[in-house]
Motif scaffolding. Structure first.
Motif, PDB file in Angstrom:
ATOM      1  N   ALA A   1      67.699  14.972  -0.684  1.00  0.00           N
ATOM      2  CA  ALA A   1      66.859  16.134  -0.969  1.00  0.00           C
ATOM      3  C   ALA A   1      67.304  17.338  -0.151  1.00  0.00           C
ATOM      4  O   ALA A   1      67.906  17.210   0.921  1.00  0.00           O
ATOM      5  CB  ALA A   1      65.399  15.811  -0.661  1.00  0.00           C
ATOM      6  N   THR A   2      66.995  18.522  -0.683  1.00  0.00           N
ATOM      7  CA  THR A   2      67.163  19.756   0.068  1.00  0.00           C
ATOM      8  C   THR A   2      65.921  19.959   0.916  1.00  0.00           C
ATOM      9  O   THR A   2      64.794  19.859   0.406  1.00  0.00           O
ATOM     10  CB  THR A   2      67.341  20.953  -0.880  1.00  0.00           C
ATOM     11  OG1 THR A   2      68.470  20.724  -1.712  1.00  0.00           O
ATOM     12  CG2 THR A   2      67.521  22.243  -0.099  1.00  0.00           C
ATOM     13  N   VAL A   3      66.083  20.217   2.198  1.00  0.00           N
ATOM     14  CA  VAL A   3      64.958  20.326   3.122  1.00  0.00           C
ATOM     15  C   VAL A   3      64.877  21.751   3.652  1.00  0.00           C
ATOM     16  O   VAL A   3      65.855  22.281   4.193  1.00  0.00           O
ATOM     17  CB  VAL A   3      65.099  19.333   4.299  1.00  0.00           C
ATOM     18  CG1 VAL A   3      63.978  19.549   5.307  1.00  0.00           C
ATOM     19  CG2 VAL A   3      65.086  17.903   3.785  1.00  0.00           C
TER      20      VAL A   3
ATOM     21  N   THR B   1      76.016  14.758   5.260  1.00  0.00           N
ATOM     22  CA  THR B   1      75.987  15.829   4.263  1.00  0.00           C
ATOM     23  C   THR B   1      74.569  16.372   4.134  1.00  0.00           C
ATOM     24  O   THR B   1      73.607  15.605   4.015  1.00  0.00           O
ATOM     25  CB  THR B   1      76.455  15.308   2.892  1.00  0.00           C
ATOM     26  OG1 THR B   1      77.756  14.752   3.031  1.00  0.00           O
ATOM     27  CG2 THR B   1      76.481  16.432   1.867  1.00  0.00           C
ATOM     28  N   ILE B   2      74.440  17.695   4.134  1.00  0.00           N
ATOM     29  CA  ILE B   2      73.138  18.347   4.012  1.00  0.00           C
ATOM     30  C   ILE B   2      72.872  18.663   2.541  1.00  0.00           C
ATOM     31  O   ILE B   2      73.755  19.176   1.837  1.00  0.00           O
ATOM     32  CB  ILE B   2      73.108  19.643   4.845  1.00  0.00           C
ATOM     33  CG1 ILE B   2      73.291  19.316   6.335  1.00  0.00           C
ATOM     34  CG2 ILE B   2      71.802  20.395   4.617  1.00  0.00           C
ATOM     35  CD1 ILE B   2      73.367  20.547   7.218  1.00  0.00           C
ATOM     36  N   GLY B   3      71.663  18.359   2.080  1.00  0.00           N
ATOM     37  CA  GLY B   3      71.295  18.650   0.701  1.00  0.00           C
ATOM     38  C   GLY B   3      71.156  20.152   0.464  1.00  0.00           C
ATOM     39  O   GLY B   3      70.528  20.850   1.266  1.00  0.00           O
ATOM     40  N   ARG B   4      71.761  20.652  -0.647  1.00  0.00           N
ATOM     41  CA  ARG B   4      71.718  22.076  -0.990  1.00  0.00           C
ATOM     42  C   ARG B   4      71.206  22.255  -2.419  1.00  0.00           C
ATOM     43  O   ARG B   4      71.189  21.311  -3.219  1.00  0.00           O
ATOM     44  CB  ARG B   4      73.114  22.696  -0.884  1.00  0.00           C
ATOM     45  CG  ARG B   4      73.854  22.438   0.411  1.00  0.00           C
ATOM     46  CD  ARG B   4      73.292  23.218   1.571  1.00  0.00           C
ATOM     47  NE  ARG B   4      74.147  23.066   2.765  1.00  0.00           N
ATOM     48  CZ  ARG B   4      73.846  23.553   3.956  1.00  0.00           C
ATOM     49  NH1 ARG B   4      72.717  24.216   4.147  1.00  0.00           N
ATOM     50  NH2 ARG B   4      74.678  23.378   4.979  1.00  0.00           N
ATOM     51  N   LEU B   5      70.824  23.506  -2.732  1.00  0.00           N
ATOM     52  CA  LEU B   5      70.459  23.849  -4.094  1.00  0.00           C
ATOM     53  C   LEU B   5      71.716  23.909  -4.957  1.00  0.00           C
ATOM     54  O   LEU B   5      72.847  24.041  -4.464  1.00  0.00           O
ATOM     55  CB  LEU B   5      69.756  25.208  -4.135  1.00  0.00           C
ATOM     56  CG  LEU B   5      68.422  25.327  -3.375  1.00  0.00           C
ATOM     57  CD1 LEU B   5      67.863  26.736  -3.534  1.00  0.00           C
ATOM     58  CD2 LEU B   5      67.416  24.305  -3.853  1.00  0.00           C
TER      59      LEU B   5
ATOM     60  N   TYR C   1      68.391  19.329 -11.589  1.00  0.00           N
ATOM     61  CA  TYR C   1      68.351  19.789 -10.192  1.00  0.00           C
ATOM     62  C   TYR C   1      67.828  18.649  -9.319  1.00  0.00           C
ATOM     63  O   TYR C   1      67.291  17.655  -9.820  1.00  0.00           O
ATOM     64  CB  TYR C   1      67.451  21.026 -10.039  1.00  0.00           C
ATOM     65  CG  TYR C   1      66.125  20.901 -10.775  1.00  0.00           C
ATOM     66  CD1 TYR C   1      65.036  20.257 -10.189  1.00  0.00           C
ATOM     67  CD2 TYR C   1      65.973  21.422 -12.058  1.00  0.00           C
ATOM     68  CE1 TYR C   1      63.838  20.125 -10.861  1.00  0.00           C
ATOM     69  CE2 TYR C   1      64.778  21.295 -12.736  1.00  0.00           C
ATOM     70  CZ  TYR C   1      63.706  20.648 -12.135  1.00  0.00           C
ATOM     71  OH  TYR C   1      62.514  20.514 -12.795  1.00  0.00           O
ATOM     72  N   GLY C   2      68.012  18.784  -8.025  1.00  0.00           N
ATOM     73  CA  GLY C   2      67.566  17.761  -7.091  1.00  0.00           C
ATOM     74  C   GLY C   2      66.186  18.063  -6.533  1.00  0.00           C
ATOM     75  O   GLY C   2      65.529  19.046  -6.894  1.00  0.00           O
ATOM     76  N   ARG C   3      65.754  17.205  -5.644  1.00  0.00           N
ATOM     77  CA  ARG C   3      64.423  17.361  -5.051  1.00  0.00           C
ATOM     78  C   ARG C   3      64.479  18.353  -3.895  1.00  0.00           C
ATOM     79  O   ARG C   3      65.449  18.399  -3.134  1.00  0.00           O
ATOM     80  CB  ARG C   3      63.926  15.991  -4.563  1.00  0.00           C
ATOM     81  CG  ARG C   3      62.437  15.879  -4.446  1.00  0.00           C
ATOM     82  CD  ARG C   3      62.014  14.404  -4.336  1.00  0.00           C
ATOM     83  NE  ARG C   3      62.839  13.654  -3.415  1.00  0.00           N
ATOM     84  CZ  ARG C   3      62.670  13.665  -2.084  1.00  0.00           C
ATOM     85  NH1 ARG C   3      61.712  14.397  -1.535  1.00  0.00           N
ATOM     86  NH2 ARG C   3      63.475  12.942  -1.318  1.00  0.00           N
ATOM     87  N   LEU C   4      63.406  19.161  -3.751  1.00  0.00           N
ATOM     88  CA  LEU C   4      63.259  20.105  -2.644  1.00  0.00           C
ATOM     89  C   LEU C   4      62.023  19.719  -1.854  1.00  0.00           C
ATOM     90  O   LEU C   4      60.938  19.560  -2.414  1.00  0.00           O
ATOM     91  CB  LEU C   4      63.113  21.537  -3.166  1.00  0.00           C
ATOM     92  CG  LEU C   4      62.769  22.610  -2.119  1.00  0.00           C
ATOM     93  CD1 LEU C   4      63.904  22.753  -1.087  1.00  0.00           C
ATOM     94  CD2 LEU C   4      62.473  23.947  -2.789  1.00  0.00           C
TER      95      LEU C   4
END
Length: 717
Positions: free
Chosen positions: A400-402, A625-629, A464-467
């Protein structure tokens, strides 16, 4: 040996004795007059009746005398008045003068009155009264004998007198007192109310006080004779014998836990299971319809523990419950957070802590219907920041993007900034985060139309992924004069609409109070579509606010102690002035999670943020790896993703808010406020269309017409 206090009771003369004596005195007058009356058919008939009665009595006594027993003696006593009356009548016929007749007749009357042979032989003179009583009220099985007016032994009369002396309600009386042994004090008795009235409710303490015995030695039994009767059993001898014999676990439970004033009144122990370091006691309520009622202070005392030790725990299911008694406080064991423990499974669950019974306590990142929220409460020093970091790491491990924002600076939380997409501090940073998230919902809505659905957990074709949004000290941020109202409205909106777009909110704070900041709608969304973990929040009022609406008032937990475990000085050591060892532990990380509508004590996973290697500790938790938009999302948001720490243009222009939170520009009108909001948004996103602006700047008091008019005016300039 049990004792019952006794009283000296004068023997009471039954009423039938007085009736018999009056009859003899009346008959004596007749015997004195009859011999001196003229011989007429009436007087001759009277003489004949006396002689006939004497003859019948003599014949019956003679027949009974063939077998000498108690029955023959009783028959002779009953014949005595008639035989002696016939003798007096015959003697008076031959004695000269009326004086002698009166003398012997009077002597006979006095003698018979003193002896009262009919009453003493037990003749049932009250047969008619007893028949009437039987008609008016049904008798219990086995018609009671030994009523208050019968001849009774000293023990029975003493028991009745003690009952009357106690003045128990309802003017009740004791019948059929049955002594269990000739030399013992145990007895059973029937209690009768006055005719036409029920026996009042009898309490064991009142009955015990009447006879000077322990309340546990009294048993009150419902009689089969109707509401006018009751039965009591007073057994001090049997109770003392039971108390002094070796106790089983069930006996101990009944005496210490299940008794009327015990820790769990009306409960019975049903089993026991021993494990290393803990003993589990299984119990249930005797009445299946009775809910479990536990007094934790009494329960801990019964097991030799103090409530602050946190060694005794209760788990209930319906009318059954389990009492777990640990040798050492189970929450004293610290479980360190590791990447393996907090990596989410396919359902979105990850390890957040450990319950008192050793079972895992899980957090959840998403539900079948969308992203999950969370509500994390705890005062300063409760371990809340560690719990937030565990949640952030679990989100990151799930891809997820945090984004995170805290109302005030937090050095420990800042450490996580190197491992997430965005993390900052201050109310301006928080409001910009929320504005961007609201705008992102509109962008994601259009992206979902391309694949035919919004965000679905595990779907391979999600656009899209989770935010995941982390809002620390949210309630404090909502009180900001400039941005507080907007933070409140945007937070509520995302909590309601964000889940289907894969956006979840994790709100953390020191108190669970719902006021002009966090709305009740937002609170309900966080609880219904997420999980609440409550650490130490303070006093009773704070605990109630945290759990209000989540659990019943009966299940409300007591506030956590300031510390637990450690050595406890004995009273003698205290009297001797011994120094306190000061080895108790703090309660950081200890709190509750709600399972099945019940608060369960737990301890969160530990993250060491105080050591020199704290950065490495976090690096081991978070993924590389950091989650991004996505690029489409980034392009669509445009300037909204610029520096969230940048100065507020409105503040630079002097268009801030007054102390009441209302904008001063444009005379404070709604149209001017709408123009200000739209202008600010268009400065950040020059190419935004009307729908995106409407979604981003809508708030209470600003109508769609005002926003549309402002948008048209600004875009036409």
């Amino acid at each position: 040996m049990a004792t019952i206090a006794t009283v000296t009771v004068p023997r009471r003369t039954p009423r039938r004795v007085y009736l018999e004596r009056a009859t003899y005195l009346g008959a004596a007058i007749g015997l004195a007059i009859l011999p001196n009356a003229d011989l007429t058919p009436a007087t001759l008939g009277a003489h004949a009746a006396i002689a006939g009665a004497a003859g019948l009595g003599l014949a019956r006594a003679w027949r009974k005398a063939q077998n000498l027993d108690a029955s023959s003696l009783k028959t002779s006593m009953r014949a005595l008045p008639f035989l002696s009356a016939a003798a007096v009548d015959g003697a008076a016929l031959y004695l000269p003068g009326a004086g002698w007749d009166a003398l012997i007749a009077g002597g006979w009357g006095v003698s018979m009155a003193l002896l009262a042979p009919l009453s003493r032989s037990g003749r049932p003179l009250r047969q008619a009264v007893e028949v009437l009583e039987a008609i008016e009220e049904p008798e219990p099985e086995g018609e009671p004998e030994g009523g208050p007016e019968d001849d009774a032994d000293e023990f029975t009369r003493t028991i009745r007198a003690m009952w009357e002396r106690a003045a128990l309600p309802g003017d009740t009386r004791l019948y059929k007192v049955i002594r269990h042994s000739p030399d013992g004090l145990d007895f059973t008795a029937l209690v009768k109310a006055p005719d036409g009235k029920p026996v009042p409710e009898l309490k064991k303490r009142d009955v015990a006080a009447a006879f000077g015995v322990h309340a546990e030695a009294v048993t009150i039994i419902e009689s089969t004779g109707g509401p006018g009767w009751a039965e009591i059993a007073v057994t001090p001898d049997a109770w003392e014998a039971e108390r002094d014999k070796p106790q089983t676990d069930a006996d101990w439970w009944a005496h210490n836990i299940g008794r009327e004033q015990g820790a769990a009144p009306g409960s019975t122990r049903t089993g026991k299971a021993e494990r290393p370091g803990v003993v589990h006691h299984f119990a249930k309520m005797d009445d299946p319809s009775e809910p479990v009622r536990i007094n934790m202070r009494k329960l801990c005392t019964a097991f030799g523990a103090d409530t602050d030790e946190m060694r005794v725990f209760v788990t209930d299911r319906g009318n059954e419950f389990l009492v777990s008694v640990f040798d050492q406080p189970p929450l004293a064991d610290t479980v360190h957070a590791t990447r393996e423990l907090i990596t989410p499974n396919r359902e979105g669950f990850f390890r957040a802590g450990t319950a008192f019974d050793g079972r895992p306590v899980n957090g959840r990142l998403y539900l079948p219907g969308g992203a999950a929220h969370a509500l994390l409460l705890g005062a300063s020093g409760s371990g809340k920041t560690q719990l937030v970091i565990v949640y952030m790491a679990a989100d990151s491990l799930d891809g997820a993007t945090v984004w995170g924002a805290a109302a005030t600076e937090d050095a420990k939380l800042r450490l996580a900034g190197a491992h997430v997409d965005r993390l900052g501090f201050g109310t301006l940073y928080m409001v910009r985060l929320l504005r961007t998230a609201v705008a992102l919902m509109d962008i994601r809505g259009r992206m979902g139309q391309k694949v035919g659905h919004d965000w679905i957990p595990g779907a391979p074709d999600n656009a899209y992924g989770r935010l995941s949004l982390y809002l620390d000290e949210f309630n404090a941020a909502t009180k900001c004069p400039r941005y507080g109202q907007e933070i409140t409205q945007l937070g509520e909106r995302i909590s309601v609409q964000g889940r289907k777009y894969g956006i979840g909110i994790k709100v953390s704070g020191q108190d669970g109070k719902v006021d002009d900041g966090q709305t009740s709608t937002m609170r309900n969304q966080l609880r219904l579509n997420g999980r609440q973990i409550t650490l130490n929040v303070g006093d009773v009022s704070a605990v109630r606010r945290a759990f209000n609406g989540l659990i019943s008032a009966e299940d409300m937990p007591e506030p956590l102690p300031q510390e637990y475990g450690g050595s406890t000085l004995t009273l003698q050591q205290i009297a001797d002035g011994a120094e306190d060892p000061e080895d108790a532990q703090g309660i950081g990380g200890i709190g509750w999670v709600v399972r099945g509508g019940k608060p369960v004590l737990m301890r969160t996973l530990y993250v060491d943020l105080g050591g020199d290697d704290r950065e490495q500790v976090l690096a081991d938790l978070f993924p590389d790896t950091i989650g991004r938009l996505t690029d489409e999302e980034t392009t669509g948001l445009g300037p909204l993703l610029d520096d969230w720490y940048a100065p507020d243009p409105d503040a630079e222009e002097g268009a801030g808010e007054s102390s009441t939170g209302r904008r001063r520009r444009g005379g404070g009108t709604k149209k001017a406020a709408a123009r200000d909001r739209v202008k600010t948004f268009l400065d950040m996103m020059p190419g935004a269309d009307l729908d995106l602006v409407l979604n981003a700047v809508a708030e209470d008091g600003l109508t769609e017409a005002d926003i549309t008019a402002a948008y048209n005016e600004l875009t036409s300039e």
